[in-house]
Design an enzyme around this catalytic site. Sequence first.
Site, short mmCIF file in Angstrom:
data_model
loop_
_atom_site.label_atom_id
_atom_site.label_comp_id
_atom_site.label_asym_id
_atom_site.label_seq_id
_atom_site.Cartn_x
_atom_site.Cartn_y
_atom_site.Cartn_z
N TYR A 148 49.61 -80.88 42.21
CA TYR A 148 49.93 -80.76 40.78
C TYR A 148 49.10 -81.66 39.88
O TYR A 148 49.15 -81.54 38.66
CB TYR A 148 51.44 -80.90 40.57
N SER A 201 56.04 -74.58 52.84
CA SER A 201 55.17 -75.61 52.25
C SER A 201 55.15 -76.83 53.16
O SER A 201 54.09 -77.40 53.44
CB SER A 201 55.69 -76.06 50.87
N ALA A 251 51.25 -73.31 48.95
CA ALA A 251 52.29 -74.34 49.16
C ALA A 251 52.53 -75.07 47.84
O ALA A 251 51.61 -75.24 47.04
CB ALA A 251 51.81 -75.34 50.21
N LYS A 252 53.76 -75.53 47.65
CA LYS A 252 54.06 -76.36 46.47
C LYS A 252 53.98 -77.81 46.91
O LYS A 252 54.99 -78.47 47.13
CB LYS A 252 55.46 -76.03 45.93
N GLY A 253 52.76 -78.30 47.05
CA GLY A 253 52.54 -79.68 47.47
C GLY A 253 52.48 -80.58 46.25
O GLY A 253 51.81 -80.25 45.27
#
Length: 316
Positions: A164, A64, A158-160
């Site tokens: 969220y 990420s 990706a966990k950006g």
Amino acid sequence: MSFDGIKYLWMNGEIKPWAEGMLHVASHALHYGSGVFEGIRCYDTDDGPAIFRLAPHLARFYASAELYQMHIPYTPAELEAAMGELITGNGFTDCYIRPIAYYGYGSLGLHPRNTPVEVAILTWKWGAYLGEEGLKKGVRVTFVSWTKLHQTMMPTTAKGCGQYLNSILAVREAFANGYDEAILINRDGYLSEGSGENLFIIKDGVIRTNDEHSSILLGITRDTVIQIARDLGYRVEIGWLRKEDLLTSDEAFFTGTAAEITPIREVDQKIIGAGERGPITTEIQNVFFAAVRGREARYRHWLSPVAQTVASSRGG
Ligand code: PMP
């Protein structure tokens, strides 16, 4: 969820008292969501606390960061050691682990040059994300009006942090309409995922889920479930999922580190299957919960015992 009584966190290389985990309001990540994070669980096993599938979580964390050209100035071994120290120091057995890397204090130009990358790790007790009852009886979900952020807009694998905001819009809309969770449709009109979970459906004994072409995060629980289901002898098909596939499914469930395996019993007033946790979902849940507690020999390699992490990082 409560942060009350947590003793320590880890920030930029040091274990610190929880109350000292502060950052400046001019931090880049606060303004622009310029960070990446992970969500990992530690479970109490017969051999003490153990982190579940740590290696793929760490790999996704660095991946990420790489997608946002952010250099994490610590090695995976350093982060693993920090997690072990935190879990032990906080006296946790079961807990959630949240590493985060973000642009800190230095400049508020959009380009994060001259802004340091900071890294922190938090741990806290987090029960069933969609409720204990949700795990047993299933949850009620709704298709929301917000479209899932498309992979051409941001890398959905990706966990950006900023990504969220899309999930927050979705979950608020679902709650406002009296549902437990949202299902987002993607720009192509296919199902994407929940606000923080991947989606599986079951029809005539075949298990189906989508992949990165549907603008989803490639969940580690998703991968775990695919492996468990195949090992149980089920056919698992991966591809596009349509709205009607979910509405006419025999069973459906969400997967996620926080949500674990949560059955879906209703979609927009339409009852799924018998309106309760279905038999195949139950079978997969049982193996999953045994695996995370170290009671499935074939999946023991998915666990990193905290005692070993701490001993090896202290050179013992
Ligand atoms: N999709 C999204 C958007 C999520 O935030 C999560 C939680 N990390 C998942 C899926 C599930 O991923 P995992 O199983 O790796 O927790």
